[in-house]
Design a protein around this motif. Structure first.
Motif, mmCIF file in Angstrom:
data_model
loop_
_atom_site.group_PDB
_atom_site.id
_atom_site.type_symbol
_atom_site.label_atom_id
_atom_site.label_comp_id
_atom_site.label_asym_id
_atom_site.label_seq_id
_atom_site.Cartn_x
_atom_site.Cartn_y
_atom_site.Cartn_z
ATOM 1 N N THR A 72 -3.420 -3.461 -5.780
ATOM 2 C CA THR A 72 -4.296 -2.875 -6.792
ATOM 3 C C THR A 72 -5.238 -1.889 -6.102
ATOM 4 O O THR A 72 -5.477 -1.987 -4.896
ATOM 5 C CB THR A 72 -5.122 -3.963 -7.507
ATOM 6 N N ARG A 73 -5.748 -0.958 -6.886
ATOM 7 C CA ARG A 73 -6.652 0.031 -6.288
ATOM 8 C C ARG A 73 -8.048 -0.536 -6.076
ATOM 9 O O ARG A 73 -8.784 -0.115 -5.221
ATOM 10 C CB ARG A 73 -6.695 1.287 -7.166
ATOM 11 N N GLU A 87 2.032 2.157 -3.463
ATOM 12 C CA GLU A 87 0.982 2.655 -4.358
ATOM 13 C C GLU A 87 1.016 4.177 -4.491
ATOM 14 O O GLU A 87 0.582 4.728 -5.492
ATOM 15 C CB GLU A 87 -0.377 2.194 -3.842
ATOM 16 N N LYS A 88 1.569 4.844 -3.485
ATOM 17 C CA LYS A 88 1.679 6.317 -3.531
ATOM 18 C C LYS A 88 2.507 6.777 -4.725
ATOM 19 O O LYS A 88 2.434 7.920 -5.144
ATOM 20 C CB LYS A 88 2.358 6.834 -2.256
ATOM 21 N N VAL A 111 6.458 1.727 -10.873
ATOM 22 C CA VAL A 111 5.208 1.421 -10.165
ATOM 23 C C VAL A 111 4.075 1.678 -11.153
ATOM 24 O O VAL A 111 3.910 2.814 -11.611
ATOM 25 C CB VAL A 111 5.045 2.284 -8.902
ATOM 26 N N GLY A 124 0.818 -1.215 0.000
ATOM 27 C CA GLY A 124 0.000 0.000 0.000
ATOM 28 C C GLY A 124 0.845 1.256 0.000
ATOM 29 O O GLY A 124 0.483 2.277 -0.587
ATOM 30 N N LEU A 162 2.128 -6.485 -5.841
ATOM 31 C CA LEU A 162 1.795 -5.072 -6.035
ATOM 32 C C LEU A 162 0.315 -4.890 -5.734
ATOM 33 O O LEU A 162 -0.538 -5.622 -6.255
ATOM 34 C CB LEU A 162 2.106 -4.636 -7.475
ATOM 35 N N ASP A 204 -4.071 -1.012 -12.653
ATOM 36 C CA ASP A 204 -4.117 -2.287 -11.940
ATOM 37 C C ASP A 204 -3.689 -3.459 -12.810
ATOM 38 O O ASP A 204 -3.351 -4.523 -12.291
ATOM 39 C CB ASP A 204 -5.535 -2.560 -11.419
ATOM 40 N N ALA A 258 2.506 5.498 -7.799
ATOM 41 C CA ALA A 258 1.950 5.004 -9.065
ATOM 42 C C ALA A 258 2.305 5.941 -10.219
ATOM 43 O O ALA A 258 2.171 7.157 -10.117
ATOM 44 C CB ALA A 258 0.444 4.863 -8.946
#
Lengths: 81, 158
Positions: B10-11, A19-20, A64, A16, B8, A68, A22
């Protein structure tokens, strides 16, 4: 760098948190425990890594994804808008 | 050599993975050596790619000379426009911390942005026997008889 140490620590980094970043490249610390710098431009990333006091040759660069799902060989990235 | 897939987030939950909120990807760190510099990059194992491709910016950073027309590659990304790319000779080093492989080869450098460099057949997969262990989320790579470089094995601790 110790590749075994990097691989082990990278695997346990909170997904998580990553993810910042991306849509950008990140540079990992040589031990894989933290992110040293990030940028959507590799040359700028190099400068950021040096500014953080690390050697760019010792930091693994990872992209990154902004989405998805990435399809096969078409890893062409588009920035998230 | 063994490499765990990289998780990784996912959103959104992934419908095709029963709502999982992670995708596991076969990314492996590869050292790319240029004339005076080297960089480590997490790269994607991609059996659907003919060539091994890196971002063009990397060639500039590493001081790698690139080919010009007509010695260029061409590819058609899924649902995308055709792209061309230049080739350059590099030295690569792959290691899982216990074993290492080093070899020289020719790879492509593409101006279009890549999420991850692509480890395709020419320059990479051709030299390894690869297993993608889906249940274990692990990639196993063994240099095959055509591997053109040198391998090192780290002595096991007593």
């Amino acid at each position: 760098m110790e590749m075994h140490e990097y691989l082990s620590n990278r695997q346990h980094f909170p997904a998580g948190e990553l993810e910042k970043y991306a849509g950008q490249y990140v540079a990992w610390s040589p031990d894989g425990k933290r992110i040293v710098a990030s940028s959507d431009n590799l040359e700028a990333l190099d400068c950021e890594v040096r500014a953080a006091g690390e050697d760019p040759a010792q930091c693994v660069i990872e992209g990154v994804p902004a989405y998805d799902s990435v399809i096969g060989a078409s890893d062409l990235q588009q920035k998230r808008t | 050599m063994k490499f765990a897939y990289v998780p990784l987030a996912t959103r959104r939950p992934v419908y095709s993975l029963a709502g999982a909120q992670f995708r596991y990807r076969p990314l492996i760190p590869l050292q790319v050596n240029g004339v005076h510099e080297s960089r480590l990059f997490d790269c994607s194992l991609d059996s659907g790619a003919d060539d091994t491709l890196f971002p063009e910016q990397l060639a500039k950073i590493l001081g790698i000379s690139l080919t010009g027309p007509p010695d260029e590659g061409e590819a058609l990304p899924v649902a995308g426009r055709p792209i061309t790319y230049a080739y350059g000779r590099v030295s690569l080093r792959l290691s899982d911390g216990f074993e290492a492989c080093e070899w020289e080869t020719i790879v492509g450098f593409v101006a279009a942005p890549l999420v991850w460099p692509i480890l395709g057949h020419a320059g990479f997969l051709q030299f390894f026997d690869v297993q993608l262990l889906g249940e274990r989320h692990e990639a196993v790579l063994i240099p095959n008889a055509s591997f053109p470089g040198i391998t090192h094995r780290r002595p096991l601790s007593p």
